[in-house]
Scaffold this motif. Sequence first.
Motif, short mmCIF file in Angstrom:
data_model
loop_
_atom_site.label_atom_id
_atom_site.label_comp_id
_atom_site.label_asym_id
_atom_site.label_seq_id
_atom_site.Cartn_x
_atom_site.Cartn_y
_atom_site.Cartn_z
N LEU A 210 67.12 0.87 60.94
CA LEU A 210 66.67 1.30 62.27
C LEU A 210 67.80 2.02 63.02
O LEU A 210 67.57 3.03 63.68
CB LEU A 210 66.19 0.09 63.07
CG LEU A 210 64.86 -0.53 62.64
CD1 LEU A 210 64.58 -1.79 63.43
CD2 LEU A 210 63.72 0.46 62.80
N ILE A 211 69.02 1.46 62.89
CA ILE A 211 70.16 2.11 63.55
C ILE A 211 70.36 3.50 62.99
O ILE A 211 70.56 4.48 63.73
CB ILE A 211 71.43 1.26 63.37
CG1 ILE A 211 71.31 -0.06 64.15
CG2 ILE A 211 72.66 2.03 63.82
CD1 ILE A 211 72.47 -1.01 63.92
N SER A 216 69.79 9.22 63.49
CA SER A 216 69.33 10.50 62.95
C SER A 216 68.37 11.19 63.92
O SER A 216 68.45 12.41 64.13
CB SER A 216 68.64 10.28 61.60
OG SER A 216 69.53 9.73 60.67
N GLU A 217 67.48 10.39 64.52
CA GLU A 217 66.54 10.98 65.49
C GLU A 217 67.28 11.50 66.71
O GLU A 217 66.92 12.55 67.26
CB GLU A 217 65.50 9.94 65.89
CG GLU A 217 64.51 9.60 64.78
CD GLU A 217 63.49 8.58 65.22
OE1 GLU A 217 63.63 8.05 66.36
OE2 GLU A 217 62.54 8.32 64.46
N LYS A 218 68.32 10.75 67.11
CA LYS A 218 69.11 11.20 68.26
C LYS A 218 69.81 12.52 67.94
O LYS A 218 69.80 13.46 68.75
CB LYS A 218 70.13 10.14 68.64
CG LYS A 218 70.99 10.51 69.84
CD LYS A 218 71.98 9.40 70.16
CE LYS A 218 72.87 9.79 71.34
NZ LYS A 218 73.88 8.73 71.63
N GLU A 219 70.42 12.57 66.73
CA GLU A 219 71.10 13.80 66.33
C GLU A 219 70.12 14.95 66.19
O GLU A 219 70.41 16.09 66.57
CB GLU A 219 71.84 13.56 65.01
CG GLU A 219 73.02 12.60 65.14
CD GLU A 219 73.65 12.29 63.80
OE1 GLU A 219 73.12 12.78 62.77
OE2 GLU A 219 74.67 11.57 63.77
N ALA A 220 68.92 14.64 65.61
CA ALA A 220 67.92 15.69 65.46
C ALA A 220 67.44 16.18 66.82
O ALA A 220 67.21 17.39 67.02
CB ALA A 220 66.74 15.17 64.64
N TRP A 221 67.26 15.23 67.77
CA TRP A 221 66.83 15.62 69.11
C TRP A 221 67.88 16.50 69.78
O TRP A 221 67.55 17.51 70.40
CB TRP A 221 66.57 14.37 69.94
CG TRP A 221 66.23 14.67 71.37
CD1 TRP A 221 67.06 14.64 72.44
CD2 TRP A 221 64.96 15.08 71.87
NE1 TRP A 221 66.40 14.99 73.58
CE2 TRP A 221 65.09 15.26 73.27
CE3 TRP A 221 63.71 15.30 71.28
CZ2 TRP A 221 64.04 15.65 74.07
CZ3 TRP A 221 62.65 15.68 72.09
CH2 TRP A 221 62.81 15.86 73.45
N PHE A 285 62.03 24.35 61.92
CA PHE A 285 60.99 23.34 62.09
C PHE A 285 60.25 23.06 60.78
O PHE A 285 59.72 21.97 60.59
CB PHE A 285 60.00 23.77 63.17
CG PHE A 285 60.56 23.66 64.55
CD1 PHE A 285 60.80 22.42 65.12
CD2 PHE A 285 60.88 24.79 65.29
CE1 PHE A 285 61.34 22.31 66.39
CE2 PHE A 285 61.42 24.68 66.56
CZ PHE A 285 61.64 23.45 67.12
N LEU A 286 60.23 24.04 59.87
CA LEU A 286 59.63 23.80 58.57
C LEU A 286 60.44 22.79 57.78
O LEU A 286 59.90 21.91 57.10
CB LEU A 286 59.54 25.12 57.79
CG LEU A 286 58.85 25.05 56.42
CD1 LEU A 286 57.38 24.72 56.58
CD2 LEU A 286 59.02 26.37 55.68
N VAL A 287 61.77 22.89 57.87
CA VAL A 287 62.64 22.01 57.10
C VAL A 287 62.70 20.62 57.73
O VAL A 287 62.58 19.60 57.05
CB VAL A 287 64.06 22.61 56.99
CG1 VAL A 287 65.04 21.60 56.40
CG2 VAL A 287 64.02 23.86 56.14
N PHE A 288 62.88 20.55 59.04
CA PHE A 288 63.12 19.26 59.69
C PHE A 288 61.87 18.63 60.28
O PHE A 288 61.94 17.54 60.83
CB PHE A 288 64.18 19.43 60.80
CG PHE A 288 65.52 19.82 60.26
CD1 PHE A 288 66.31 18.89 59.62
CD2 PHE A 288 65.97 21.13 60.36
CE1 PHE A 288 67.55 19.24 59.12
CE2 PHE A 288 67.22 21.49 59.86
CZ PHE A 288 68.00 20.55 59.24
N GLY A 289 60.75 19.31 60.18
CA GLY A 289 59.52 18.71 60.65
C GLY A 289 59.07 17.58 59.75
O GLY A 289 59.31 17.58 58.55
#
Length: 433
Positions: A210-211, A216-221, A285-289
């Motif tokens: 989860l961490i 990863s979601e934070k970095e992606a955002w 967005f195709l790659v990271f979606g």
Amino acid sequence: MKHKWISSLRYKQIFVLIFGAVVSFGMYFAAQAFGDYLISRNHMNEEAAWKRLTNYQNSFENYINKYQVSVKNVRSISKWVKNHKYVYVTIFNGNEIIYESGYWNDAYASYDTATIRDIAFSDGTYSVSIIDSSEIKWYNLVTYASWGVFFLFLFVILIFYNHRIIARIMLLSREVSLIEKGDLEQPIFYKGNDEISLLAKNADNMRNSLITRYQSEKEAWEANSELITSISHDIRTPLTSLIGYLEILDSKSYHSEEQFDKYIKSCKEKSIQLKDLSDRLFQYFLVFGKERILMQMDTFDAKILLQQLFMEYVFDLGNLGFNVKTEFVEQSCSITADIQYLRRLFDNLFSNVRKYAGVDGPVIVNSHIAGNDLIITVTNEIRRDSTFLESTNIGLKTCQKIAEQMNGTFEIEKNGTDFTVRVTFPLESVREE
């Protein structure tokens, strides 16, 4: 290892049960021995035994004298015997036994029966022998107490073990509840290799996952925000210029044909720049979606399709000065693909060649059948100054995602001077089998 973990807690329970039984039996025998010692010291010593026999004899004699009992009155004599549970009474007339009754013990044969008293009955004097077995009740009491000690220790050991198990479960429950509340920094403690430890370890792995995912979601955002901000700024500049040139052309504010051609050329350049920016945004967005690409899959003859697609790219590379060598598959074969995304895959692939390939070396485009697969390779020499060119590899990652969603593979190989891309698609005829 899995079966060992699954059964380890049961093994521990069996071990604790055996250990508890051994300890409890040890305490049982210890209590038994201590009780026997107390009986021997306090109840079976010579002085105590003589005192009890004397008391029994005095009690019996007083009873006979008080009620003037005849030796023939068996009922009255038996009444006294019944009131004294652990005695055995024998009445002699010389060597003849005329009465015997009471609590009989096989050990009486070894008792010293010399303690005989002559007692006067209402019809004569007779010899009376009284044997005491009152130690029996004390031995029974010690046995019952020893069993009580056995079950007490077994109960305490099992309760202590179960308390530890419950405490571990409660600790795990509290730690998991912290994760539920969003506290991911608190580690979950685990030790050993039983089921509870395995559960705690998996819960801690879940916490770490989860961490990692949140990070990863934070970095992606943050990357998305930076990308949108950057591209919004990049799009605004050429779009503003394009609108300005179009307004000039629309109002016919130019003064000559040369100026008209200049504005048209500028509009084309800004349009190409906008296209590159939009392609970059789409690729990102195709790659990271997270969603899969919606494709319209159709079956094509790969021999014809590849020749049509590659000839256009080969022509463009030739105009740019590249030495292109081609070798296409010679036999007809079918693949299933989305033509638009397949074209986008090769757009990105040959765009990468234009940017990073050396003009001096050849660009080799090859397609052939190997087993049940159609393999397409593009090899080029790496530009010496390519290390100074900025690249995010978004285009190649886009190619990989497109190929994988069409049930193919996308591989990259570098050997120092050459760069090779290998795209593999399964043949339709083989898949139908």
